[in-house]
Design a protein around this motif. Structure first.
Motif, PDB file in Angstrom:
ATOM      1  N   UNK A  67      17.531  -1.223   2.481  1.00  0.00           N
ATOM      2  CA  UNK A  67      16.240  -2.154   1.795  1.00  0.00           C
ATOM      3  C   UNK A  67      15.718  -1.610   2.394  1.00  0.00           C
ATOM      4  N   UNK A  68      14.840  -0.760   3.935  1.00  0.00           N
ATOM      5  CA  UNK A  68      14.337  -0.135   4.385  1.00  0.00           C
ATOM      6  C   UNK A  68      13.926   1.252   3.762  1.00  0.00           C
ATOM      7  N   UNK A  69      14.664   2.097   3.208  1.00  0.00           N
ATOM      8  CA  UNK A  69      14.553   3.478   2.537  1.00  0.00           C
ATOM      9  C   UNK A  69      15.003   3.816   1.206  1.00  0.00           C
ATOM     10  N   UNK A  70      14.645   2.678   0.530  1.00  0.00           N
ATOM     11  CA  UNK A  70      15.124   2.997  -0.447  1.00  0.00           C
ATOM     12  C   UNK A  70      13.232   3.405  -1.046  1.00  0.00           C
ATOM     13  N   UNK A  71      12.385   3.436  -1.062  1.00  0.00           N
ATOM     14  CA  UNK A  71      11.351   3.266  -0.996  1.00  0.00           C
ATOM     15  C   UNK A  71      10.448   3.785  -0.264  1.00  0.00           C
ATOM     16  N   UNK A  72       9.832   4.737  -0.223  1.00  0.00           N
ATOM     17  CA  UNK A  72       9.016   5.746   1.644  1.00  0.00           C
ATOM     18  C   UNK A  72       7.878   6.879   1.126  1.00  0.00           C
ATOM     19  N   UNK A  73       6.945   6.664   1.880  1.00  0.00           N
ATOM     20  CA  UNK A  73       6.308   7.806   1.579  1.00  0.00           C
ATOM     21  C   UNK A  73       6.909   9.073   2.103  1.00  0.00           C
ATOM     22  N   UNK A  74       6.197  10.153   2.023  1.00  0.00           N
ATOM     23  CA  UNK A  74       6.630  11.175   2.069  1.00  0.00           C
ATOM     24  C   UNK A  74       4.671  12.342   2.717  1.00  0.00           C
ATOM     25  N   UNK A  75       4.683  12.319   3.562  1.00  0.00           N
ATOM     26  CA  UNK A  75       3.226  13.275   3.879  1.00  0.00           C
ATOM     27  C   UNK A  75       3.677  14.713   4.506  1.00  0.00           C
ATOM     28  N   UNK A  76       3.551  15.658   3.871  1.00  0.00           N
ATOM     29  CA  UNK A  76       3.682  17.203   4.042  1.00  0.00           C
ATOM     30  C   UNK A  76       2.856  17.653   4.794  1.00  0.00           C
ATOM     31  N   UNK A  77       2.771  17.719   6.269  1.00  0.00           N
ATOM     32  CA  UNK A  77       1.481  18.096   7.278  1.00  0.00           C
ATOM     33  C   UNK A  77       0.563  16.983   7.256  1.00  0.00           C
ATOM     34  N   UNK A  78      -0.636  17.903   8.039  1.00  0.00           N
ATOM     35  CA  UNK A  78      -1.598  16.238   8.883  1.00  0.00           C
ATOM     36  C   UNK A  78      -2.948  15.824   7.582  1.00  0.00           C
ATOM     37  N   UNK A  79      -3.282  17.594   7.246  1.00  0.00           N
ATOM     38  CA  UNK A  79      -4.285  17.399   6.194  1.00  0.00           C
ATOM     39  C   UNK A  79      -3.797  16.587   5.021  1.00  0.00           C
ATOM     40  N   UNK A  80      -2.385  16.441   4.331  1.00  0.00           N
ATOM     41  CA  UNK A  80      -1.972  16.230   3.062  1.00  0.00           C
ATOM     42  C   UNK A  80      -1.758  14.785   3.252  1.00  0.00           C
ATOM     43  N   UNK A  81      -1.971  14.354   1.629  1.00  0.00           N
ATOM     44  CA  UNK A  81      -2.142  12.845   1.395  1.00  0.00           C
ATOM     45  C   UNK A  81      -0.785  11.921   1.182  1.00  0.00           C
ATOM     46  N   UNK A  82      -0.416  11.162   1.161  1.00  0.00           N
ATOM     47  CA  UNK A  82       1.625  11.013   1.412  1.00  0.00           C
ATOM     48  C   UNK A  82       1.609  10.636  -0.040  1.00  0.00           C
ATOM     49  N   UNK A  83       3.218  10.969  -0.965  1.00  0.00           N
ATOM     50  CA  UNK A  83       3.036  10.277  -1.642  1.00  0.00           C
ATOM     51  C   UNK A  83       4.579   9.801  -1.702  1.00  0.00           C
ATOM     52  N   UNK A  84       4.269   8.742  -2.859  1.00  0.00           N
ATOM     53  CA  UNK A  84       5.367   7.916  -2.995  1.00  0.00           C
ATOM     54  C   UNK A  84       7.058   8.794  -3.480  1.00  0.00           C
ATOM     55  N   UNK A  85       8.031   8.469  -2.807  1.00  0.00           N
ATOM     56  CA  UNK A  85       9.415   8.933  -2.811  1.00  0.00           C
ATOM     57  C   UNK A  85      10.522   7.856  -3.121  1.00  0.00           C
ATOM     58  N   UNK A  86      11.060   7.943  -4.114  1.00  0.00           N
ATOM     59  CA  UNK A  86      12.117   6.526  -4.727  1.00  0.00           C
ATOM     60  C   UNK A  86      13.438   7.602  -4.241  1.00  0.00           C
TER      61      UNK A  86
END
Length: 145
Positions: A67-86
């Protein structure tokens, strides 16, 4: 015409295909009601998919676990924009739990791997490095791709 020849679609749903351990599953979500329906993919041939209901106990276990880990946001580096992952797969390797994720909006996007730490459902996602990454990536490619 037989019932098995029908082409059925559910309006307003978003489908997500993933593996839970070694079971191939389809999750249908309805955003309007935040409803989720889970089916086992019994077989697949081209665009034809045969679904099976895996039972209430199994469905509850999977949904509670993820339930809490099916959809996540991943951000590579402090300057990068977070992207949605499933979630693409959830599996155990050498006594540890891992998850492979794909980009939600990209069909051929990259896959990222994490080790899951903590207790269900409050996992923490830990990035993999070095030998652990190599072993996990090899296992994932061998079993889920």
């Amino acid at each position: 015409m037989e019932f098995s020849d029908l082409n059925i679609r559910f309006r307003g749903t978003t489908p997500f295909v993933f593996y839970f351990e070694n079971v191939h599953l389809l999750l249908l979500t309805y955003e309007r009601d935040d409803a989720k329906f889970l089916f086992r993919i019994a077989s697949q041939s081209g665009t034809d998919v045969t679904l099976d209901y895996p039972g209430e106990t199994f469905v509850e276990r999977v949904l509670d676990t993820l339930s809490k880990v099916f959809f996540v946001q991943v951000q590579e580096g402090e300057e990068a924009e977070a992207e949605e992952y499933v979630l693409g797969s959830y599996f155990e390797l050498n006594g540890k739990l891992y998850a492979a994720y794909y980009q939600r909006e990209k069909v051929d996007g990259e896959v990222v791997l994490f080790r899951l730490e903590g207790d269900t459902p409050d996992y923490l996602l830990e990035p993999l490095e070095g030998d652990e990454y190599q072993r996990t990536a090899s296992y994932f490619l061998e079993n889920y791709v």
